[in-house]
Design a protein around this motif. Structure first.
Motif, PDB file in Angstrom:
ATOM      1  N   GLU A 168      77.896  17.762  80.480  1.00 42.40           N
ATOM      2  CA  GLU A 168      78.888  16.691  79.479  1.00 42.40           C
ATOM      3  C   GLU A 168      80.005  16.933  80.388  1.00 42.40           C
ATOM      4  O   GLU A 168      80.903  15.972  80.426  1.00 42.40           O
ATOM      5  N   ILE A 200      81.521  14.467  83.128  1.00 44.92           N
ATOM      6  CA  ILE A 200      81.543  13.232  83.460  1.00 44.92           C
ATOM      7  C   ILE A 200      82.824  12.999  83.598  1.00 44.92           C
ATOM      8  O   ILE A 200      83.988  13.332  82.955  1.00 44.92           O
ATOM      9  N   LYS A 201      83.230  11.908  84.384  1.00 52.60           N
ATOM     10  CA  LYS A 201      84.266  11.404  84.970  1.00 52.60           C
ATOM     11  C   LYS A 201      84.580  10.065  84.107  1.00 52.60           C
ATOM     12  O   LYS A 201      83.749   9.240  84.727  1.00 52.60           O
ATOM     13  N   GLU A 202      85.056   9.679  83.397  1.00 58.18           N
ATOM     14  CA  GLU A 202      84.864   8.237  82.832  1.00 58.18           C
ATOM     15  C   GLU A 202      85.569   7.259  83.459  1.00 58.18           C
ATOM     16  O   GLU A 202      84.846   6.200  83.669  1.00 58.18           O
ATOM     17  N   ASP A 203      86.485   7.052  84.512  1.00 58.10           N
ATOM     18  CA  ASP A 203      86.945   5.990  84.801  1.00 58.10           C
ATOM     19  C   ASP A 203      86.088   6.110  86.613  1.00 58.10           C
ATOM     20  O   ASP A 203      86.635   5.629  87.149  1.00 58.10           O
ATOM     21  N   GLU A 204      85.516   7.010  86.438  1.00 54.90           N
ATOM     22  CA  GLU A 204      84.799   7.072  88.179  1.00 54.90           C
ATOM     23  C   GLU A 204      83.543   5.942  88.233  1.00 54.90           C
ATOM     24  O   GLU A 204      83.177   6.762  86.455  1.00 54.90           O
ATOM     25  N   GLY A 242      80.747   8.430  87.364  1.00 51.60           N
ATOM     26  CA  GLY A 242      80.863   9.154  87.071  1.00 51.60           C
ATOM     27  C   GLY A 242      80.186  10.097  86.288  1.00 51.60           C
ATOM     28  O   GLY A 242      80.476  11.455  85.799  1.00 51.60           O
ATOM     29  N   ASP A 243      79.338   9.698  85.543  1.00 46.48           N
ATOM     30  CA  ASP A 243      78.136  10.718  85.489  1.00 46.48           C
ATOM     31  C   ASP A 243      77.401  10.362  85.504  1.00 46.48           C
ATOM     32  O   ASP A 243      75.789  11.095  84.955  1.00 46.48           O
TER      33      ASP A 243
END
Ligand code: AMO
Length: 451
Positions: A81, A84-88, A91-92
């Motif tokens: 959790e 996690i990089k939302e904007d990549e 990213g998860d």
């Protein structure tokens, strides 16, 4: 090794499974006993990781450098959790490397990958710099612009044709023409526009369009001019006047904006560009005279006797249209006969001025068009008046001798509209492999010195 390739965009559907990916090493980062790779393929990117404890596989990964082409077997895992990089992209996810094979090696790059390059270094290294996502994005959007141009015209019953690039006479005035030394007993040039051929084709299909390279021996290196650019042209028969052509161009450009917005919202966001302003009503229209009067009234610059707009006038008019009419587009019509090519139709209600127009977008002219002369006699008369040789246009003139309907069309510079849609400053950055007075791939002086 498992040879079935999984694209990086499809990793999500393979969580917990072993896959084989084929990609470039976008970046490598070493962190203690861990090596992190960002892998890149045509569909996206993913972070891959391996621990020193992996033994033989780790030794293989240790040999990898940026831009190596690799085949990697790995286990697709969800990231914890907090990692996690939302904007990549992906990213998860993370790919745990199980095995690696080098498909192609790469030398050390001649520049820092993340550094802002000056335009000369960028252009000198295009085979590499085009691989950067930010640069790829320009050409993804450009491909959509061409697609939208074609789509609108096909829907409106236009037929696409291929125009010649070697021509015997230049339609646009001759100043910026490249001469071709090859043909015996006849001067030949690289086409500055498909103009003559699209008019001939009106006699064949009524409505035609072409997308192709044209060539201009521009005397200046500017941020708006290329020696070779992609011209998107259409031409349509049985018009009442230039306004029918403007209407069609408006349809085309509205669809371009719509398609780019739909498909590339993420790229527009990354480039930090405002959404294109489209009015609910038709695009604003002004004659050249009205535009010059407005500029005089608003900012006191008196260009009212000039036959054309200056770049600063174009910028002003676009700002005005945006503010007053909520439009990033504005049409300027009725340029003087003397400033337009010989084929341009003079307005019977405004002698000395033509039924021609420019379409301005975000401060720059992106398209020119108008109604054309369809009378054979009038065309011959004009060719002579413009100091050209009717003999050089004998072939073109045949179309008019044998019945051409009232018609008109436009030419639009693909690189200019692409640059303006993406907030790119220099048109050279919106041309894949730009040529200008100083460069064919590499700077001309440099290649001469080295040669
Ligand atoms: P014009 O010469 O105005 O008109 O060119 C049409 C459009 O082409 C683009 N353009 C250029 N783009 C990059 N580099 C250049 N050197 C360059 N020159 C022009 C601009 C411009 O608006 N035959 C007519 C069109 C027509 O009436 O159908 C023509 O060529 O975006």
């Amino acid at each position: 090794m498992n040879k079935t390739r999984t694209l990086l965009k499809d990793l999500k559907e393979n969580i917990g499974k072993e896959v084989t990916v084929k990609a470039w090493v976008d970046t490598r980062r070493d962190h203690g006993k861990l090596i992190f790779l960002v892998l890149r393929d045509r569909s996206g990117t993913v972070q891959a990781v391996i621990h020193a404890a992996a033994g033989e596989a780790f030794e293989k990964v240790e040999k990898l450098k940026d831009e190596f082409v690799v085949q990697i077997k790995g286990l697709v895992k969800e990231r914890p959790e907090k990692m996690i990089k939302e904007d990549e992209f992906n990213g998860d996810l993370e790919l745990e490397i199980l095995d690696a094979e080098i498909l192609s090696k790469a030398e050390t790059l001649p520049f820092e990958k993340d550094a802002e390059l000056n335009i000369e270094t960028h252009l000198d290294n295009l085979p590499l710099t085009l691989r950067k996502k930010q640069i790829q994005n320009i050409f993804k959007v450009q491909a959509t612009i061409v697609e939208a141009f074609r789509e609108t015209l096909r829907k409106n019953d236009f037929t696409e044709f291929q125009a010649p690039a070697i021509v015997g006479g230049d339609a646009e005035g001759g100043a910026g023409v490249f001469k071709v030394e090859y043909f015996k007993g006849r001067d030949a040039y690289l086409a500055t526009s498909p103009q003559l051929y699209k008019q001939i084709m009106v006699g064949v299909f009524e409505r035609v369009f072409a997308v192709g390279k044209v060539f201009r021996a521009e005397k200046h290196a500017t941020t708006r001019h290329l020696s070779e650019y992609s011209s998107m042209d259409f031409e349509m028969g049985f018009i009442e006047d230039h306004r029918d052509v403007m209407q069609m161009l408006e349809k085309v450009t509205r669809n371009i904006v719509k398609k780019v917005n739909e498909r590339h919202a993420d790229i527009l966001k990354e480039n930090n560009v405002e959404e294109v302003a489209l009015p609910d009503e038709a695009y604003p229209v002004m004659t050249l005279k009205e535009a010059q009067e407005l500029i005089y009234q608003e900012v006191g610059r008196d260009n009212r006797e000039e036959p054309d707009l200056e770049p600063e006038d174009e910028r002003f008019l676009c700002q005005w249209a945006k503010k007053e009419k909520g439009s990033d587009f504005i049409f300027i019509t009725h340029y003087p006969v003397s400033k337009r090519p010989f084929y341009t139709f003079e307005d019977e209600n405004m002698p000395g001025y033509t039924k021609s127009f420019d379409l301005l977008f975000r401060g720059v002219e992106i398209s020119t068009g108008g109604q054309r002369i369809h009378s054979y006699e009038k065309l011959v008369e004009n060719i002579k008046k413009w100091g050209l040789d009717p003999g050089a246009f004998e072939f073109y003139l045949k179309a008019f001798k044998y019945g051409i309907p009232p018609h008109g069309g436009i030419g639009m510079g693909l690189e200019r509209i692409s640059a303006k849609m993406l907030g790119v400053q220099n048109v050279k950055e919106a041309a894949l492999f730009p040529r200008d007075m100083t460069r064919i791939d590499l700077p001309l002086s440099k290649t001469e010195e080295e040669g």
